[in-house]
Write a protein that holds these residues in place. Sequence first.
Motif, PDB file in Angstrom:
ATOM      1  N   PRO A 279      71.689  32.428 -25.736  1.00 26.76           N
ATOM      2  CA  PRO A 279      71.335  33.462 -27.138  1.00 26.76           C
ATOM      3  C   PRO A 279      71.173  32.686 -28.190  1.00 26.76           C
ATOM      4  CG  PRO A 279      73.180  34.472 -25.788  1.00 26.76           C
ATOM      5  CD  PRO A 279      72.789  32.927 -25.250  1.00 26.76           C
ATOM      6  N   GLN A 286      71.133  33.136 -39.100  1.00 22.80           N
ATOM      7  CA  GLN A 286      71.047  34.762 -39.582  1.00 22.80           C
ATOM      8  C   GLN A 286      72.406  34.753 -40.263  1.00 22.80           C
ATOM      9  OE1 GLN A 286      68.722  37.367 -36.617  1.00 22.80           O
ATOM     10  NE2 GLN A 286      70.348  36.166 -35.572  1.00 22.80           N
ATOM     11  N   ARG A 298      72.316  31.440 -34.393  1.00 22.67           N
ATOM     12  CA  ARG A 298      70.956  30.844 -33.657  1.00 22.67           C
ATOM     13  C   ARG A 298      70.700  29.308 -34.391  1.00 22.67           C
ATOM     14  NH1 ARG A 298      69.888  34.919 -30.848  1.00 22.67           N
ATOM     15  NH2 ARG A 298      68.575  36.813 -31.609  1.00 22.67           N
ATOM     16  N   MET A 324      63.588  41.049 -31.826  1.00 25.79           N
ATOM     17  CA  MET A 324      64.303  42.077 -32.821  1.00 25.79           C
ATOM     18  C   MET A 324      63.356  42.153 -34.052  1.00 25.79           C
ATOM     19  SD  MET A 324      66.877  43.736 -33.026  1.00 25.79           S
ATOM     20  CE  MET A 324      68.237  42.811 -32.300  1.00 25.79           C
ATOM     21  N   VAL A 327      65.895  44.262 -38.154  1.00 25.24           N
ATOM     22  CA  VAL A 327      67.240  43.752 -38.273  1.00 25.24           C
ATOM     23  C   VAL A 327      68.093  44.628 -39.093  1.00 25.24           C
ATOM     24  CG1 VAL A 327      68.754  41.915 -38.715  1.00 25.24           C
ATOM     25  CG2 VAL A 327      66.360  41.520 -37.813  1.00 25.24           C
ATOM     26  N   TYR A 331      73.541  43.336 -37.446  1.00 21.70           N
ATOM     27  CA  TYR A 331      72.660  43.021 -36.526  1.00 21.70           C
ATOM     28  C   TYR A 331      72.789  43.836 -35.025  1.00 21.70           C
ATOM     29  CZ  TYR A 331      69.585  40.127 -33.311  1.00 21.70           C
ATOM     30  OH  TYR A 331      68.743  39.553 -32.441  1.00 21.70           O
ATOM     31  N   TYR A 332      74.404  43.639 -34.767  1.00 23.44           N
ATOM     32  CA  TYR A 332      74.595  44.103 -33.495  1.00 23.44           C
ATOM     33  C   TYR A 332      74.765  45.639 -33.301  1.00 23.44           C
ATOM     34  CZ  TYR A 332      75.750  39.554 -31.497  1.00 23.44           C
ATOM     35  OH  TYR A 332      75.658  38.169 -31.129  1.00 23.44           O
ATOM     36  N   PRO A 392      63.635  36.647 -34.783  1.00 22.77           N
ATOM     37  CA  PRO A 392      64.475  36.483 -33.580  1.00 22.77           C
ATOM     38  C   PRO A 392      64.032  37.195 -32.283  1.00 22.77           C
ATOM     39  CG  PRO A 392      65.457  37.756 -35.470  1.00 22.77           C
ATOM     40  CD  PRO A 392      63.809  37.681 -35.539  1.00 22.77           C
ATOM     41  N   ARG A 394      65.476  38.918 -29.055  1.00 24.53           N
ATOM     42  CA  ARG A 394      66.877  39.525 -28.988  1.00 24.53           C
ATOM     43  C   ARG A 394      67.064  39.690 -27.376  1.00 24.53           C
ATOM     44  NH1 ARG A 394      66.262  44.655 -26.750  1.00 24.53           N
ATOM     45  NH2 ARG A 394      64.502  45.978 -26.990  1.00 24.53           N
ATOM     46  N   LYS A 395      66.113  39.163 -26.549  1.00 25.58           N
ATOM     47  CA  LYS A 395      66.490  39.645 -25.051  1.00 25.58           C
ATOM     48  C   LYS A 395      67.699  39.060 -24.505  1.00 25.58           C
ATOM     49  CE  LYS A 395      63.246  38.007 -22.264  1.00 25.58           C
ATOM     50  NZ  LYS A 395      61.952  37.548 -21.591  1.00 25.58           N
ATOM     51  N   ASP A 397      70.613  38.430 -26.244  1.00 27.97           N
ATOM     52  CA  ASP A 397      71.658  38.579 -27.410  1.00 27.97           C
ATOM     53  C   ASP A 397      72.893  39.200 -26.354  1.00 27.97           C
ATOM     54  OD1 ASP A 397      70.407  37.764 -29.601  1.00 27.97           O
ATOM     55  OD2 ASP A 397      69.947  39.948 -29.936  1.00 27.97           O
TER      56      ASP A 397
END
Length: 537
Positions: A279, A286, A298, A324, A327, A331-332, A392, A394-395, A397
Amino acid sequence: MKNILSILALLTIMSSCSDFLEEENKSNVTAEDFYVTAEGFESLVNANYAQLREIYGGEPYIFCAGTDMYAEGRNAEPPGLSQYTQLNAASEGIADLYNSCYKAIQTANMAIHYGELTEQTSTLSQRIAEVKYLRANAYFLLVQTYGGVSLVEDYISSPELSFDRNSAEEIYAFIITELEAALQNVGTGAYDGRVTRRAVEHLLAKVHLTRGYEAFAASDDFSKAATYADNAIAGQALTIPFGELWAPGNEMNEEVIFSVQYDQASISADPTELGNMQPSFFGPYQGGSESAGDAPYRTYTLCPTQYAIDLFDEGDARWEGTFMTKVYERYYDFFEVEDHSSLTVTEFYAPKWASTPEDLAAYEAEYPVAEIHPYGDYVPSVSRNFDYETIPVRKFDDPKSLFGDGRVSSRDIILSRLADTYLIAAEAYLQSGDPATGLMRLNEVRNRAGVADATLADFDIDYILDERGRELLGEYHRWFDLKRTGTLVERASEHHYLIEESNFVGANGELKILRPIPLEALDLNQNNDFPQNPAYQ
Protein backbone atom coordinates in the motif's frame (compact mmCIF):
# COMPACT_ATOMS: atom_id res chain seq x y z
CA MET A 1 24.11 -32.67 -9.08
CA LYS A 2 26.72 -30.52 -7.40
CA ASN A 3 25.27 -28.26 -4.71
CA ILE A 4 25.81 -24.65 -5.75
CA LEU A 5 24.86 -21.39 -4.08
CA SER A 6 26.46 -18.09 -3.20
CA ILE A 7 27.91 -17.91 0.29
CA LEU A 8 25.91 -14.77 0.96
CA ALA A 9 22.60 -16.44 0.25
CA LEU A 10 23.66 -19.55 2.15
CA LEU A 11 24.70 -17.64 5.26
CA THR A 12 21.44 -15.70 5.15
CA ILE A 13 19.54 -18.96 4.95
CA MET A 14 21.50 -20.55 7.78
CA SER A 15 20.84 -17.50 9.95
CA SER A 16 17.14 -17.59 9.11
CA CYS A 17 16.87 -21.27 9.91
CA SER A 18 18.64 -20.71 13.21
CA ASP A 19 16.16 -17.97 14.09
CA PHE A 20 13.29 -20.22 13.09
CA LEU A 21 14.53 -23.06 15.27
CA GLU A 22 14.92 -20.76 18.25
CA GLU A 23 11.31 -19.70 17.84
CA GLU A 24 9.75 -23.07 17.14
CA ASN A 25 12.05 -25.54 18.89
CA LYS A 26 12.87 -24.13 22.28
CA SER A 27 13.99 -27.46 23.73
CA ASN A 28 17.32 -27.24 21.85
CA VAL A 29 16.55 -30.36 19.85
CA THR A 30 18.69 -30.42 16.72
CA ALA A 31 17.23 -29.95 13.26
CA GLU A 32 17.98 -33.59 12.48
CA ASP A 33 15.77 -34.63 15.38
CA PHE A 34 13.09 -31.95 15.08
CA TYR A 35 12.38 -32.01 11.35
CA VAL A 36 11.91 -35.78 11.28
CA THR A 37 8.84 -35.38 13.49
CA ALA A 38 5.42 -34.56 12.08
CA GLU A 39 5.32 -31.30 14.05
CA GLY A 40 8.83 -30.29 13.04
CA PHE A 41 8.33 -31.03 9.37
CA GLU A 42 5.06 -29.08 9.33
CA SER A 43 6.87 -26.09 10.83
CA LEU A 44 9.52 -26.36 8.10
CA VAL A 45 6.84 -26.32 5.41
CA ASN A 46 5.32 -23.25 7.05
CA ALA A 47 8.76 -21.63 6.94
CA ASN A 48 8.66 -22.12 3.18
CA TYR A 49 5.42 -20.18 2.94
CA ALA A 50 6.95 -17.47 5.12
CA GLN A 51 9.69 -16.97 2.52
CA LEU A 52 7.05 -15.50 0.20
CA ARG A 53 6.94 -12.48 2.49
CA GLU A 54 10.65 -11.92 1.94
CA ILE A 55 10.28 -12.15 -1.85
CA TYR A 56 7.21 -9.92 -2.19
CA GLY A 57 6.80 -7.97 1.05
CA GLY A 58 9.40 -5.24 0.56
CA GLU A 59 9.83 -2.54 -2.05
CA PRO A 60 8.26 -3.70 -5.34
CA TYR A 61 10.61 -1.86 -7.69
CA ILE A 62 11.95 -4.97 -9.40
CA PHE A 63 8.36 -5.99 -10.28
CA CYS A 64 7.05 -2.61 -11.39
CA ALA A 65 9.69 0.07 -11.95
CA GLY A 66 10.99 1.03 -15.38
CA THR A 67 7.77 0.19 -17.21
CA ASP A 68 5.05 2.04 -19.10
CA MET A 69 2.67 2.26 -16.13
CA TYR A 70 4.62 3.68 -13.18
CA ALA A 71 7.11 6.50 -12.68
CA GLU A 72 8.35 8.63 -9.82
CA GLY A 73 6.62 11.84 -8.84
CA ARG A 74 8.74 13.27 -6.04
CA ASN A 75 10.91 10.71 -4.29
CA ALA A 76 13.56 8.91 -6.32
CA GLU A 77 13.23 5.33 -7.44
CA PRO A 78 16.39 3.21 -7.76
CA PRO A 79 17.73 4.74 -10.99
CA GLY A 80 19.03 1.52 -12.49
CA LEU A 81 15.73 -0.30 -12.16
CA SER A 82 13.60 2.71 -13.06
CA GLN A 83 15.58 4.36 -15.88
CA TYR A 84 18.17 1.78 -17.04
CA THR A 85 20.91 4.40 -17.54
CA GLN A 86 22.66 3.43 -14.30
CA LEU A 87 21.77 -0.24 -14.38
CA ASN A 88 24.75 -2.43 -13.48
CA ALA A 89 25.65 -5.37 -11.26
CA ALA A 90 25.99 -3.15 -8.18
CA SER A 91 22.81 -1.11 -8.72
CA GLU A 92 20.38 -0.56 -5.85
CA GLY A 93 17.74 -3.28 -5.64
CA ILE A 94 19.39 -5.69 -8.10
CA ALA A 95 20.40 -8.25 -5.48
CA ASP A 96 17.19 -8.24 -3.42
CA LEU A 97 15.17 -10.65 -5.55
CA TYR A 98 18.20 -12.81 -6.29
CA ASN A 99 18.99 -13.30 -2.62
CA SER A 100 15.41 -13.74 -1.42
CA CYS A 101 14.65 -16.31 -4.12
CA TYR A 102 17.76 -18.35 -3.35
CA LYS A 103 16.92 -18.16 0.33
CA ALA A 104 13.48 -19.57 -0.54
CA ILE A 105 15.07 -22.24 -2.74
CA GLN A 106 17.40 -23.37 0.04
CA THR A 107 14.51 -23.49 2.51
CA ALA A 108 12.58 -25.60 0.00
CA ASN A 109 15.58 -27.87 -0.56
CA MET A 110 15.77 -28.38 3.19
CA ALA A 111 12.10 -29.36 3.34
CA ILE A 112 12.40 -31.78 0.44
CA HIS A 113 15.53 -33.28 2.05
CA TYR A 114 13.78 -33.84 5.37
CA GLY A 115 10.66 -34.99 3.57
CA GLU A 116 12.53 -38.20 2.80
CA LEU A 117 13.49 -38.66 6.45
CA THR A 118 10.51 -37.47 8.47
CA GLU A 119 7.78 -39.68 9.84
CA GLN A 120 5.03 -40.61 7.43
CA THR A 121 1.75 -38.71 7.71
CA SER A 122 -1.39 -38.47 5.60
CA THR A 123 -0.34 -34.99 4.39
CA LEU A 124 3.35 -35.61 3.68
CA SER A 125 3.06 -35.99 -0.10
CA GLN A 126 0.83 -32.94 -0.30
CA ARG A 127 3.26 -30.81 1.72
CA ILE A 128 6.21 -31.82 -0.44
CA ALA A 129 4.18 -30.94 -3.53
CA GLU A 130 3.41 -27.50 -2.05
CA VAL A 131 7.11 -26.92 -1.45
CA LYS A 132 7.92 -27.92 -5.03
CA TYR A 133 5.48 -25.26 -6.24
CA LEU A 134 7.13 -22.64 -4.03
CA ARG A 135 10.59 -23.63 -5.29
CA ALA A 136 9.41 -23.51 -8.89
CA ASN A 137 7.91 -20.06 -8.34
CA ALA A 138 11.25 -18.78 -7.01
CA TYR A 139 13.08 -20.16 -10.04
CA PHE A 140 10.50 -18.65 -12.38
CA LEU A 141 11.12 -15.22 -10.89
CA LEU A 142 14.87 -15.71 -11.24
CA VAL A 143 14.89 -16.94 -14.83
CA GLN A 144 12.61 -14.15 -16.03
CA THR A 145 14.70 -11.53 -14.27
CA TYR A 146 18.28 -12.72 -14.73
CA GLY A 147 18.09 -15.41 -17.41
CA GLY A 148 19.97 -18.62 -16.73
CA VAL A 149 20.98 -19.00 -13.08
CA SER A 150 22.48 -21.70 -10.88
CA LEU A 151 20.21 -24.71 -10.51
CA VAL A 152 20.31 -25.91 -6.91
CA GLU A 153 18.20 -28.97 -6.17
CA ASP A 154 19.87 -30.33 -3.04
CA TYR A 155 19.97 -29.13 0.53
CA ILE A 156 23.28 -27.42 1.34
CA SER A 157 24.48 -27.89 4.90
CA SER A 158 27.90 -26.23 4.53
CA PRO A 159 29.12 -23.33 2.40
CA GLU A 160 29.89 -23.89 -1.28
CA LEU A 161 32.62 -21.71 -2.74
CA SER A 162 32.04 -22.26 -6.44
CA PHE A 163 28.94 -22.59 -8.57
CA ASP A 164 28.08 -22.85 -12.25
CA ARG A 165 25.46 -21.15 -14.36
CA ASN A 166 22.73 -23.21 -16.01
CA SER A 167 21.00 -22.06 -19.16
CA ALA A 168 17.57 -20.47 -19.13
CA GLU A 169 16.35 -23.46 -21.13
CA GLU A 170 17.45 -25.81 -18.35
CA ILE A 171 15.79 -23.67 -15.69
CA TYR A 172 12.47 -23.61 -17.55
CA ALA A 173 12.60 -27.39 -18.01
CA PHE A 174 13.20 -27.83 -14.28
CA ILE A 175 10.34 -25.48 -13.35
CA ILE A 176 7.89 -27.36 -15.56
CA THR A 177 9.04 -30.74 -14.22
CA GLU A 178 8.61 -29.48 -10.64
CA LEU A 179 5.13 -28.13 -11.28
CA GLU A 180 4.00 -31.25 -13.12
CA ALA A 181 5.15 -33.31 -10.14
CA ALA A 182 3.41 -30.96 -7.70
CA LEU A 183 0.19 -31.19 -9.69
CA GLN A 184 -0.21 -34.83 -8.73
CA ASN A 185 -0.34 -34.31 -4.98
CA VAL A 186 -1.46 -30.79 -4.02
CA GLY A 187 -4.90 -30.25 -2.55
CA THR A 188 -7.91 -29.84 -4.79
CA GLY A 189 -10.28 -28.00 -2.47
CA ALA A 190 -11.05 -24.32 -2.04
CA TYR A 191 -8.12 -22.02 -1.52
CA ASP A 192 -7.23 -21.69 2.17
CA GLY A 193 -3.76 -20.16 1.94
CA ARG A 194 -2.01 -23.34 0.80
CA VAL A 195 -1.03 -24.24 -2.74
CA THR A 196 -3.88 -25.94 -4.59
CA ARG A 197 -4.16 -27.66 -7.94
CA ARG A 198 -5.57 -24.45 -9.47
CA ALA A 199 -2.55 -22.49 -8.28
CA VAL A 200 -0.22 -25.00 -9.91
CA GLU A 201 -2.21 -24.96 -13.15
CA HIS A 202 -2.21 -21.14 -13.16
CA LEU A 203 1.57 -21.04 -12.73
CA LEU A 204 2.10 -23.77 -15.34
CA ALA A 205 0.03 -21.67 -17.77
CA LYS A 206 2.19 -18.61 -17.04
CA VAL A 207 5.45 -20.57 -17.38
CA HIS A 208 4.48 -22.16 -20.71
CA LEU A 209 3.20 -18.82 -21.97
CA THR A 210 6.48 -17.12 -21.05
CA ARG A 211 8.69 -19.87 -22.49
CA GLY A 212 6.62 -19.76 -25.67
CA TYR A 213 8.28 -16.44 -26.60
CA GLU A 214 11.82 -17.78 -26.10
CA ALA A 215 14.09 -19.08 -28.87
CA PHE A 216 14.13 -22.49 -27.14
CA ALA A 217 10.33 -22.69 -26.82
CA ALA A 218 8.57 -25.99 -27.28
CA SER A 219 6.19 -26.08 -30.22
CA ASP A 220 3.22 -26.66 -27.92
CA ASP A 221 4.03 -24.10 -25.20
CA PHE A 222 1.23 -21.70 -26.15
CA SER A 223 -1.37 -24.44 -26.53
CA LYS A 224 -0.34 -25.95 -23.20
CA ALA A 225 -0.57 -22.52 -21.60
CA ALA A 226 -4.13 -22.19 -22.89
CA THR A 227 -5.09 -25.63 -21.62
CA TYR A 228 -3.61 -25.11 -18.17
CA ALA A 229 -5.26 -21.69 -17.90
CA ASP A 230 -8.64 -23.15 -18.82
CA ASN A 231 -8.11 -25.92 -16.28
CA ALA A 232 -7.40 -23.32 -13.61
CA ILE A 233 -10.46 -21.31 -14.62
CA ALA A 234 -12.50 -24.51 -14.25
CA GLY A 235 -15.63 -22.87 -15.61
CA GLN A 236 -15.76 -20.25 -12.86
CA ALA A 237 -17.19 -16.91 -13.96
CA LEU A 238 -16.04 -13.49 -12.78
CA THR A 239 -18.95 -12.51 -10.57
CA ILE A 240 -17.54 -10.36 -7.76
CA PRO A 241 -17.85 -6.60 -8.45
CA PHE A 242 -14.38 -5.20 -9.03
CA GLY A 243 -14.49 -2.85 -6.05
CA GLU A 244 -15.46 -5.69 -3.73
CA LEU A 245 -12.45 -7.71 -4.86
CA TRP A 246 -10.24 -5.14 -3.16
CA ALA A 247 -12.30 -4.35 -0.07
CA PRO A 248 -10.01 -4.58 2.99
CA GLY A 249 -10.60 -7.94 4.64
CA ASN A 250 -11.86 -9.61 1.46
CA GLU A 251 -8.48 -10.99 0.36
CA MET A 252 -9.71 -14.59 0.60
CA ASN A 253 -12.59 -14.15 -1.84
CA GLU A 254 -13.42 -16.99 -4.21
CA GLU A 255 -11.51 -15.48 -7.15
CA VAL A 256 -8.16 -15.56 -5.34
CA ILE A 257 -6.03 -18.49 -6.49
CA PHE A 258 -2.83 -17.84 -4.53
CA SER A 259 -1.52 -15.09 -2.27
CA VAL A 260 1.09 -14.15 0.29
CA GLN A 261 -0.70 -14.46 3.62
CA TYR A 262 -0.68 -11.81 6.34
CA ASP A 263 -2.83 -10.88 9.31
CA GLN A 264 -2.63 -8.49 12.25
CA ALA A 265 -1.60 -11.18 14.72
CA SER A 266 1.32 -12.38 12.61
CA ILE A 267 2.88 -8.92 12.34
CA SER A 268 2.00 -7.57 15.78
CA ALA A 269 5.43 -8.25 17.29
CA ASP A 270 7.12 -5.87 14.82
CA PRO A 271 4.57 -4.42 12.39
CA THR A 272 7.07 -2.18 10.57
CA GLU A 273 9.20 -5.19 9.62
CA LEU A 274 6.82 -8.14 9.45
CA GLY A 275 4.06 -6.62 7.31
CA ASN A 276 4.31 -5.66 3.64
CA MET A 277 4.84 -2.43 1.72
CA GLN A 278 2.37 -2.80 -1.14
CA PRO A 279 0.00 0.00 0.00
CA SER A 280 2.96 2.36 0.39
CA PHE A 281 3.43 2.66 -3.36
CA PHE A 282 1.36 3.70 -6.40
CA GLY A 283 0.43 7.18 -5.28
CA PRO A 284 1.46 10.53 -3.78
CA TYR A 285 2.58 11.53 -0.34
CA GLN A 286 -0.46 12.59 1.68
CA GLY A 287 0.41 14.87 4.52
CA GLY A 288 3.36 13.49 6.41
CA SER A 289 3.45 11.81 9.80
CA GLU A 290 0.92 14.28 11.18
CA SER A 291 -1.65 12.39 9.10
CA ALA A 292 -1.17 9.21 11.11
CA GLY A 293 -4.54 7.53 11.35
CA ASP A 294 -6.03 9.85 8.72
CA ALA A 295 -4.15 8.92 5.54
CA PRO A 296 -1.78 6.17 4.41
CA TYR A 297 1.91 6.67 3.87
CA ARG A 298 2.88 6.81 0.17
CA THR A 299 6.36 6.86 -1.34
CA TYR A 300 5.52 9.14 -4.31
CA THR A 301 7.63 6.84 -6.52
CA LEU A 302 5.54 4.26 -8.42
CA CYS A 303 2.86 6.73 -9.49
CA PRO A 304 0.53 5.83 -12.39
CA THR A 305 1.69 7.37 -15.67
CA GLN A 306 -0.49 9.22 -18.15
CA TYR A 307 -0.64 6.01 -20.18
CA ALA A 308 -1.99 4.14 -17.14
CA ILE A 309 -4.63 6.81 -16.54
CA ASP A 310 -5.60 6.87 -20.22
CA LEU A 311 -6.41 3.16 -20.22
CA PHE A 312 -9.78 3.71 -18.52
CA ASP A 313 -12.96 4.82 -20.28
CA GLU A 314 -16.25 6.01 -18.87
CA GLY A 315 -18.26 3.23 -17.29
CA ASP A 316 -15.27 1.02 -16.51
CA ALA A 317 -15.80 -0.16 -12.93
CA ARG A 318 -12.05 -0.52 -12.56
CA TRP A 319 -11.56 3.27 -12.59
CA GLU A 320 -13.32 3.82 -9.28
CA GLY A 321 -12.28 0.38 -8.02
CA THR A 322 -8.60 1.14 -8.56
CA PHE A 323 -8.18 4.85 -7.77
CA MET A 324 -9.20 7.06 -4.86
CA THR A 325 -10.82 9.68 -7.08
CA LYS A 326 -12.43 11.52 -4.12
CA VAL A 327 -10.30 12.01 -1.02
CA TYR A 328 -12.20 12.81 2.16
CA GLU A 329 -11.00 15.03 4.99
CA ARG A 330 -10.02 11.85 6.75
CA TYR A 331 -8.80 9.52 4.00
CA TYR A 332 -9.78 6.26 5.66
CA ASP A 333 -13.39 7.38 6.11
CA PHE A 334 -13.88 6.03 2.59
CA PHE A 335 -13.58 2.54 4.10
CA GLU A 336 -14.81 3.13 7.63
CA VAL A 337 -17.89 5.34 7.16
CA GLU A 338 -20.82 3.67 5.41
CA ASP A 339 -22.66 6.84 4.37
CA HIS A 340 -20.34 9.19 2.46
CA SER A 341 -22.96 11.86 1.81
CA SER A 342 -22.00 13.99 4.81
CA LEU A 343 -18.23 13.70 4.33
CA THR A 344 -16.12 16.59 3.06
CA VAL A 345 -14.17 16.00 -0.15
CA THR A 346 -10.74 17.65 0.00
CA GLU A 347 -9.19 16.35 -3.24
CA PHE A 348 -10.93 15.38 -6.48
CA TYR A 349 -9.33 13.86 -9.58
CA ALA A 350 -11.35 14.53 -12.72
CA PRO A 351 -11.57 11.69 -15.27
CA LYS A 352 -10.75 12.12 -18.92
CA TRP A 353 -14.43 11.94 -19.92
CA ALA A 354 -15.26 14.99 -17.77
CA SER A 355 -12.48 17.47 -18.44
CA THR A 356 -14.13 20.47 -20.09
CA PRO A 357 -14.22 23.85 -18.29
CA GLU A 358 -17.93 23.26 -17.67
CA ASP A 359 -17.21 19.89 -16.09
CA LEU A 360 -14.54 21.37 -13.82
CA ALA A 361 -16.84 24.21 -12.79
CA ALA A 362 -19.49 21.67 -11.86
CA TYR A 363 -17.00 19.78 -9.71
CA GLU A 364 -15.96 23.01 -7.98
CA ALA A 365 -19.59 23.68 -7.15
CA GLU A 366 -20.17 20.12 -5.91
CA TYR A 367 -16.97 19.99 -3.83
CA PRO A 368 -16.49 23.61 -2.71
CA VAL A 369 -13.49 23.05 -0.41
CA ALA A 370 -11.75 20.46 -2.58
CA GLU A 371 -8.64 20.87 -4.65
CA ILE A 372 -9.85 19.94 -8.15
CA HIS A 373 -7.17 18.11 -10.13
CA PRO A 374 -7.98 18.37 -13.85
CA TYR A 375 -7.42 15.35 -16.06
CA GLY A 376 -3.82 15.35 -17.29
CA ASP A 377 -2.53 17.31 -14.29
CA TYR A 378 -2.10 14.47 -11.80
CA VAL A 379 0.53 12.24 -13.38
CA PRO A 380 4.19 11.98 -12.31
CA SER A 381 6.69 14.57 -13.49
CA VAL A 382 9.67 16.45 -12.12
CA SER A 383 7.35 19.28 -11.09
CA ARG A 384 4.93 17.15 -9.03
CA ASN A 385 6.53 17.94 -5.69
CA PHE A 386 3.64 18.46 -3.29
CA ASP A 387 1.16 16.24 -1.48
CA TYR A 388 -1.77 14.77 -3.44
CA GLU A 389 -0.37 15.91 -6.81
CA THR A 390 -0.70 12.47 -8.38
CA ILE A 391 -3.74 10.22 -8.15
CA PRO A 392 -3.72 7.66 -5.29
CA VAL A 393 -4.31 3.97 -5.96
CA ARG A 394 -6.67 2.70 -3.27
CA LYS A 395 -7.03 -1.00 -4.06
CA PHE A 396 -4.28 -2.04 -1.60
CA ASP A 397 -5.13 0.41 1.21
CA ASP A 398 -5.04 -1.02 4.72
CA PRO A 399 -6.96 1.12 7.24
CA LYS A 400 -5.49 -1.00 10.05
CA SER A 401 -1.89 -0.21 9.19
CA LEU A 402 0.32 2.20 11.07
CA PHE A 403 1.49 5.35 9.32
CA GLY A 404 5.08 4.81 8.29
CA ASP A 405 7.44 3.84 5.52
CA GLY A 406 8.10 0.31 6.77
CA ARG A 407 6.35 -2.97 6.10
CA VAL A 408 3.19 -1.94 7.88
CA SER A 409 0.34 -3.60 5.98
CA SER A 410 -1.34 -6.79 7.15
CA ARG A 411 -3.30 -7.27 3.92
CA ASP A 412 -2.47 -10.26 1.73
CA ILE A 413 -0.49 -9.73 -1.47
CA ILE A 414 -2.51 -11.45 -4.19
CA LEU A 415 -0.21 -13.23 -6.64
CA SER A 416 -2.74 -15.16 -8.75
CA ARG A 417 -6.42 -14.44 -9.27
CA LEU A 418 -9.08 -15.56 -11.69
CA ALA A 419 -9.15 -12.50 -13.96
CA ASP A 420 -5.40 -12.85 -14.49
CA THR A 421 -5.96 -16.48 -15.46
CA TYR A 422 -8.54 -15.39 -18.05
CA LEU A 423 -6.04 -12.92 -19.50
CA ILE A 424 -3.28 -15.54 -19.58
CA ALA A 425 -5.69 -17.77 -21.50
CA ALA A 426 -6.53 -14.91 -23.88
CA GLU A 427 -2.86 -14.34 -24.69
CA ALA A 428 -2.12 -18.06 -24.99
CA TYR A 429 -4.99 -18.66 -27.41
CA LEU A 430 -3.97 -15.66 -29.50
CA GLN A 431 -0.39 -16.90 -29.77
CA SER A 432 -1.46 -20.48 -30.48
CA GLY A 433 -3.49 -19.39 -33.49
CA ASP A 434 -7.00 -19.32 -31.99
CA PRO A 435 -7.77 -15.62 -31.54
CA ALA A 436 -11.54 -16.16 -31.43
CA THR A 437 -11.30 -18.22 -28.25
CA GLY A 438 -8.73 -15.83 -26.83
CA LEU A 439 -11.09 -12.91 -27.43
CA MET A 440 -13.85 -14.74 -25.54
CA ARG A 441 -11.57 -15.10 -22.51
CA LEU A 442 -10.58 -11.44 -22.61
CA ASN A 443 -14.18 -10.26 -22.96
CA GLU A 444 -15.12 -12.14 -19.79
CA VAL A 445 -12.83 -9.71 -17.97
CA ARG A 446 -14.30 -6.71 -19.77
CA ASN A 447 -17.85 -7.85 -19.08
CA ARG A 448 -17.24 -7.83 -15.34
CA ALA A 449 -15.81 -4.31 -15.67
CA GLY A 450 -19.01 -3.14 -17.41
CA VAL A 451 -17.41 -2.10 -20.70
CA ALA A 452 -18.14 -3.12 -24.28
CA ASP A 453 -16.66 -6.26 -25.75
CA ALA A 454 -13.44 -5.98 -27.70
CA THR A 455 -13.61 -7.13 -31.32
CA LEU A 456 -11.33 -9.36 -33.35
CA ALA A 457 -10.11 -6.24 -35.13
CA ASP A 458 -8.92 -4.90 -31.75
CA PHE A 459 -7.43 -8.12 -30.50
CA ASP A 460 -3.65 -8.23 -30.55
CA ILE A 461 -0.84 -8.34 -28.02
CA ASP A 462 -1.00 -4.59 -27.44
CA TYR A 463 -4.69 -4.80 -26.61
CA ILE A 464 -4.01 -7.63 -24.19
CA LEU A 465 -1.29 -5.58 -22.49
CA ASP A 466 -3.68 -2.64 -22.23
CA GLU A 467 -6.32 -4.89 -20.70
CA ARG A 468 -3.80 -6.33 -18.26
CA GLY A 469 -2.93 -2.75 -17.33
CA ARG A 470 -6.56 -1.90 -16.59
CA GLU A 471 -7.25 -5.07 -14.64
CA LEU A 472 -3.97 -5.57 -12.79
CA LEU A 473 -2.70 -2.06 -12.08
CA GLY A 474 -0.35 -2.10 -9.10
CA GLU A 475 -0.19 -5.89 -8.96
CA TYR A 476 3.28 -7.31 -9.35
CA HIS A 477 3.19 -8.34 -13.01
CA ARG A 478 4.01 -5.43 -15.29
CA TRP A 479 7.77 -5.70 -15.83
CA PHE A 480 7.39 -9.42 -16.49
CA ASP A 481 4.50 -8.80 -18.91
CA LEU A 482 6.55 -6.38 -21.00
CA LYS A 483 9.70 -8.47 -20.85
CA ARG A 484 7.79 -11.63 -21.85
CA THR A 485 6.10 -10.04 -24.86
CA GLY A 486 9.20 -8.24 -26.14
CA THR A 487 7.62 -4.81 -25.66
CA LEU A 488 9.66 -3.49 -22.73
CA VAL A 489 11.89 -1.11 -24.68
CA GLU A 490 9.12 0.26 -26.88
CA ARG A 491 6.51 0.75 -24.19
CA ALA A 492 8.74 2.00 -21.39
CA SER A 493 10.44 4.56 -23.61
CA GLU A 494 7.12 5.73 -25.04
CA HIS A 495 5.22 6.14 -21.77
CA HIS A 496 7.76 6.71 -18.96
CA TYR A 497 8.84 10.33 -18.90
CA LEU A 498 12.39 9.55 -17.74
CA ILE A 499 13.19 6.74 -20.20
CA GLU A 500 14.48 6.94 -23.76
CA GLU A 501 15.23 3.97 -26.01
CA SER A 502 18.93 4.70 -25.75
CA ASN A 503 18.76 4.09 -22.00
CA PHE A 504 18.48 0.36 -22.75
CA VAL A 505 21.71 0.16 -24.75
CA GLY A 506 24.39 -1.59 -22.74
CA ALA A 507 27.83 -3.07 -23.38
CA ASN A 508 28.63 -3.89 -27.01
CA GLY A 509 25.22 -2.60 -28.08
CA GLU A 510 23.36 -5.32 -26.13
CA LEU A 511 19.99 -4.32 -24.68
CA LYS A 512 19.40 -4.28 -20.93
CA ILE A 513 16.38 -6.56 -21.00
CA LEU A 514 17.60 -9.04 -18.41
CA ARG A 515 18.80 -7.57 -15.12
CA PRO A 516 22.49 -8.12 -14.29
CA ILE A 517 23.68 -10.93 -12.05
CA PRO A 518 24.36 -9.12 -8.74
CA LEU A 519 27.97 -8.14 -8.13
CA GLU A 520 27.96 -9.56 -4.61
CA ALA A 521 27.05 -13.01 -5.97
CA LEU A 522 29.83 -12.82 -8.57
CA ASP A 523 32.39 -11.64 -6.02
CA LEU A 524 31.60 -14.51 -3.65
CA ASN A 525 31.82 -17.09 -6.42
CA GLN A 526 35.23 -18.68 -6.91
CA ASN A 527 34.21 -19.86 -10.36
CA ASN A 528 35.75 -17.10 -12.46
CA ASP A 529 34.09 -18.50 -15.58
CA PHE A 530 30.59 -17.68 -14.35
CA PRO A 531 29.32 -15.30 -17.08
CA GLN A 532 27.59 -11.96 -16.55
CA ASN A 533 24.64 -11.09 -18.80
CA PRO A 534 25.92 -9.64 -22.10
CA ALA A 535 24.66 -6.05 -21.66
CA TYR A 536 26.76 -5.65 -18.49
CA GLN A 537 30.08 -7.24 -19.50
